[in-house]
Design a protein around this motif. Structure first.
Motif, mmCIF file in Angstrom:
data_model
loop_
_atom_site.group_PDB
_atom_site.id
_atom_site.type_symbol
_atom_site.label_atom_id
_atom_site.label_comp_id
_atom_site.label_asym_id
_atom_site.label_seq_id
_atom_site.Cartn_x
_atom_site.Cartn_y
_atom_site.Cartn_z
ATOM 1 N N GLU A 102 55.335 46.284 32.791
ATOM 2 C CA GLU A 102 54.817 45.128 32.072
ATOM 3 C C GLU A 102 55.859 44.630 31.065
ATOM 4 O O GLU A 102 56.177 45.317 30.102
ATOM 5 C CB GLU A 102 53.523 45.490 31.338
ATOM 6 N N TYR B 275 55.525 44.378 38.967
ATOM 7 C CA TYR B 275 55.918 43.814 37.675
ATOM 8 C C TYR B 275 54.799 42.881 37.211
ATOM 9 O O TYR B 275 54.331 42.025 37.970
ATOM 10 C CB TYR B 275 57.236 43.052 37.811
ATOM 11 N N CYS C 86 53.470 40.218 34.047
ATOM 12 C CA CYS C 86 53.759 39.497 32.806
ATOM 13 C C CYS C 86 52.784 38.341 32.653
ATOM 14 O O CYS C 86 52.122 37.927 33.618
ATOM 15 C CB CYS C 86 55.202 39.006 32.743
ATOM 16 N N ALA D 278 60.784 37.867 36.163
ATOM 17 C CA ALA D 278 59.951 38.354 37.269
ATOM 18 C C ALA D 278 60.178 37.525 38.526
ATOM 19 O O ALA D 278 60.339 38.072 39.630
ATOM 20 C CB ALA D 278 58.484 38.311 36.861
ATOM 21 N N SER E 205 63.518 38.295 40.156
ATOM 22 C CA SER E 205 63.847 39.700 40.379
ATOM 23 C C SER E 205 63.830 40.121 41.842
ATOM 24 O O SER E 205 64.553 41.033 42.242
ATOM 25 C CB SER E 205 62.859 40.587 39.607
ATOM 26 N N PHE F 63 55.417 40.856 41.919
ATOM 27 C CA PHE F 63 54.968 40.629 40.541
ATOM 28 C C PHE F 63 53.647 39.875 40.520
ATOM 29 O O PHE F 63 53.260 39.208 41.483
ATOM 30 C CB PHE F 63 56.029 39.865 39.737
#
Length: 269
Positions: free
Chosen positions: A124, A219, A221, A232, A235, A239
Motif C-alpha cells: 500500500e 499494489y 493506492c 502503480a 509499474s 494494482f
C-alpha cells in the motif's frame, strides 16, 4: 526483537486452518494499532501485527539500514509463530503500508525473510525507489533535514509541517489535526534514527526485482494519491485504486481495504 502481537479472531475459527496469515507492517510515524479499524472488517482466523523499529512499543529498538530492519521483522515473526505453537511453514501474506511496504519489498527482493513461508504481499503506497544519483542526493538532504527537526524541535510543530507535504495533499484540515494529535506520542529522536536508516535515498530501485518474484503481489493506492497512482499505473504490477481515498487507504477506507485483503487471500487457495 520487535514488539508484536497476534490477533486471534474466534469468529474466524471455522476458517481453514492453513489459510494464510496476514502480517501487518505500518508506515513511518505509525504503530501496529493503525490497523485497528481494518481488522473490524477482516474475516481471518489470525493476523500478526508488528511495531517497526523506533515506533510504538519497539521505539527503543534501533536499526542502521533496511537489511537490519528486515532481519528484525523476520526474527519477530518466527518467534511469534513459535510462541503460538504454529509451524514455521505456516503460509503468510505480508501487508505493508508506506515504510512498511518498502521494508516488505526490500525483504522480498533481497531475500531477507529466510525461513518465512511468504505466499504473497500487499503493498500500500510504497515507493519502489529512486533511479538517479541526483534524486538520491536530494532525498538524502531532505531526510536529514526532517531527521534533525524531529530530533530537536517540538514534535507537534514538526508533524504539522510533515502532514503539509504534497503526498498528504488529499487530507482535510480535520484529518491533519487528527494525525498530528495521534502521532505526537512518538519520540522525535527515534523517528529521526529510523528516517536516516531507511531513507529512500538508501533504498535500491526494487521494481525490476519484484517483477521476477514468483509469488503474487497486489499494489493498493487511493485514487486521490496522484504520485502513487502514477507509480502503480506505470509499474506493470497488479494494482487496485480505491475511490475517494488518498495516501492512507487502510485508514480512510478500512472496509474496502479489508475486502481487498480477503479477496487476495481467497485467491491463493
Amino acid at each position: 526483537m520487535l514488539y508484536s502481537h497476534i490477533v486471534d479472531n474466534q469468529e474466524g475459527s471455522g476458517i481453514e486452518k492453513k489459510q494464510a496469515i496476514p502480517v501487518f507492517l505500518h508506515g513511518f510515524l505509525g504503530s501496529s494499532q493503525d490497523w485497528d479499524s481494518c481488522f473490524s472488517h477482516l474475516n481471518v482466523s489470525h493476523a500478526i501485527r508488528v511495531d517497526l523499529p523506533c515506533h510504538g512499543l519497539s521505539k527503543y529498538c534501533e536499526v542502521e539500514d533496511f537489511q537490519q530492519a528486515c532481519h528484525q521483522v523476520q526474527l519477530t515473526v518466527l518467534a511469534k509463530l513459535k510462541k503460538e505453537n504454529m509451524d514455521a511453514s505456516m503460509p503468510l501474506i505480508f501487508v505493508g503500508y508506506s515504510l512498511g511496504a518498502r521494508i516488505t519489498m526490500y525483504g522480498l527482493a533481497e531475500k531477507c525473510f529466510e525461513g518465512l513461508n511468504i505466499q504473497g504481499a500487499i503493498l500500500e503506497g510504497g515507493n519502489f525507489g529512486l533511479q538517479t544519483e541526483e534524486e538520491k542526493v536530494l532525498r538524502w538532504e531532505n531526510d536529514k533535514h526532517w531527521s534533525k527537526r524531529f530530533a530537536t524541535e517540538a514534535i507537534d510543530y514538526v508533524l504539522f509541517d510533515w502532514y503539509h507535504q504534497g503526498v498528504f495533499a488529499s487530507l482535510s484540515p480535520d484529518q491533519r489535526e487528527e494525525l498530528v494529535e495521534l502521532r505526537s506520542d512518538n519520540l522525535g529522536s527515534q523517528l529521526g534514527c529510523m528516517l536516516r536508516a531507511t531513507s529512500l535515498s538508501k533504498q535500491p530501485y526494487l521494481l525490476d526485482s519484484l517483477k521476477q518474484l514468483t509469488i503474487p503481489l497486489l499494489y493498493i493506492c487511493g485514487e486521490q494519491d496522484q504520485k502513487f497512482k502514477a507509480l502503480a499505473e506505470q509499474s506493470g504490477l497488479k494494482f487496485k485504486l480505491v475511490s475517494k481515498a488518498g495516501h492512507n487507504v487502510h485508514h480512510e477506507k478500512p472496509a474496502e481495504f479489508a475486502a481487498l485483503i480477503s479477496d487476495f487471500i481467497n485467491q491463493l487457495k
